[in-house]
Design a protein around this motif. Structure first.
Motif, PDB file in Angstrom:
ATOM      1  N   LEU A 138       0.863  -1.174   0.000  1.00  0.00           N
ATOM      2  CA  LEU A 138       0.000   0.000   0.000  1.00  0.00           C
ATOM      3  C   LEU A 138       0.902   1.228   0.000  1.00  0.00           C
ATOM      4  CD1 LEU A 138      -3.137   0.097   0.037  1.00  0.00           C
ATOM      5  CD2 LEU A 138      -2.167  -2.117   0.622  1.00  0.00           C
ATOM      6  N   ILE A 181      -0.199  -0.587  -4.762  1.00  0.00           N
ATOM      7  CA  ILE A 181      -1.538   0.016  -4.780  1.00  0.00           C
ATOM      8  C   ILE A 181      -1.415   1.448  -4.282  1.00  0.00           C
ATOM      9  CG2 ILE A 181      -3.886  -0.110  -3.880  1.00  0.00           C
ATOM     10  CD1 ILE A 181      -3.581  -3.091  -3.641  1.00  0.00           C
ATOM     11  N   ILE A 208     -10.335  -1.814  -1.230  1.00  0.00           N
ATOM     12  CA  ILE A 208      -8.946  -2.224  -1.439  1.00  0.00           C
ATOM     13  C   ILE A 208      -8.760  -3.696  -1.092  1.00  0.00           C
ATOM     14  CG2 ILE A 208      -6.561  -1.816  -0.713  1.00  0.00           C
ATOM     15  CD1 ILE A 208      -7.277   1.119  -0.389  1.00  0.00           C
TER      16      ILE A 208
END
Length: 235
Positions: A138, A181, A208
């Motif tokens: 992330l 991401i 997500i």
């Protein structure tokens, strides 16, 4: 069935990912600073069989705890094939920082960049040996562009994005696929501190988690490297 290490799973994005993967039948090994932080949550080990979940003491600033986490996971599950990095810290230190802010800047880089690098490095052998390894990081949209004056935070995320690109290169022939991401605003406690966007209009942690779930099901030849998510229009 996958065996997944997840950092930052005590709340927000990491918690949603861990819960979804447990429901999908995967085994998860979670690294936490406070093992009590998931008590009463949807991933409370008391609600799952011992064969599915493992809690580990993990502090991003303690390299030994990362080593023990990996060792404990291999000891319990025999290995693992996935690492999902959700941990991170926000810093509001601007470009024109004050004398004395250096410690926070270094702390931001240590948590958002160096700790992830270390964890990926010591996990690499096990991910490669699985022959279907995945690393999901992330990163944040702040690793692709800088808006405003969050110099320390954005710089740490740019460094992290560069690391992801390097890991993608190295992992290509070593049976590891990497996905970065990069969301903008996500409805988490971190966003509350710096965004005035309504929570309902932000990307949701569950969105997500759904993306991660899809990535883990894709074949090696179809894994995306970068996924950028905007909940608001940007020029």
């Amino acid at each position: 069935m996958r065996t997944i290490l997840i950092s930052g799973a005590n709340s927000g994005i990491g918690l949603n990912i861990a819960h979804k993967e447990l429901k999908a039948g995967n085994r998860i090994s979670i690294g936490l600073r406070d093992l009590e932080s998931v008590k009463g949550s949807v991933i409370d080990p008391n609600n799952w069989t011992n064969e599915k979940i493992l809690l580990n003491k993990y502090d991003a600033l303690d390299k030994f705890s990362a080593k023990k986490w990996v060792e404990n996971t291999v000891s319990k599950f025999g290995g693992f094939d996935t690492l999902i990095n959700c941990s991170g810290v926000l810093s509001k230190v601007p470009f024109l920082y004050k004398d004395g802010d250096e410690e926070e800047i270094l702390n931001t880089f240590n948590i958002n960049f160096l700790a992830i690098w270390h964890l990926c490095r010591i996990s690499w052998k096990h991910l490669s040996q699985s022959n279907n390894g995945r690393i999901i990081v992330l990163v944040s949209m702040s690793g692709k562009r800088s808006k405003g004056d969050l110099a320390a935070y954005s710089s740490s995320k740019f460094a992290l994005m560069s690391l992801c690109q390097t890991m993608k290169n190295k992992g290509w022939e070593e049976n590891i696929r990497v996905t970065a991401i990069c969301p903008s605003w996500v409805n988490t406690k971190m966003a509350e501190k710096i965004s005035s966007i309504e929570k309902s209009k932000m990307t949701q942690p569950g969105d997500i988690a759904e993306i991660c779930s899809t990535i883990l099901k894709l074949p090696m030849q179809s894994v995306p490297f970068e996924i950028a998510l905007n909940c608001n229009y940007e020029i």
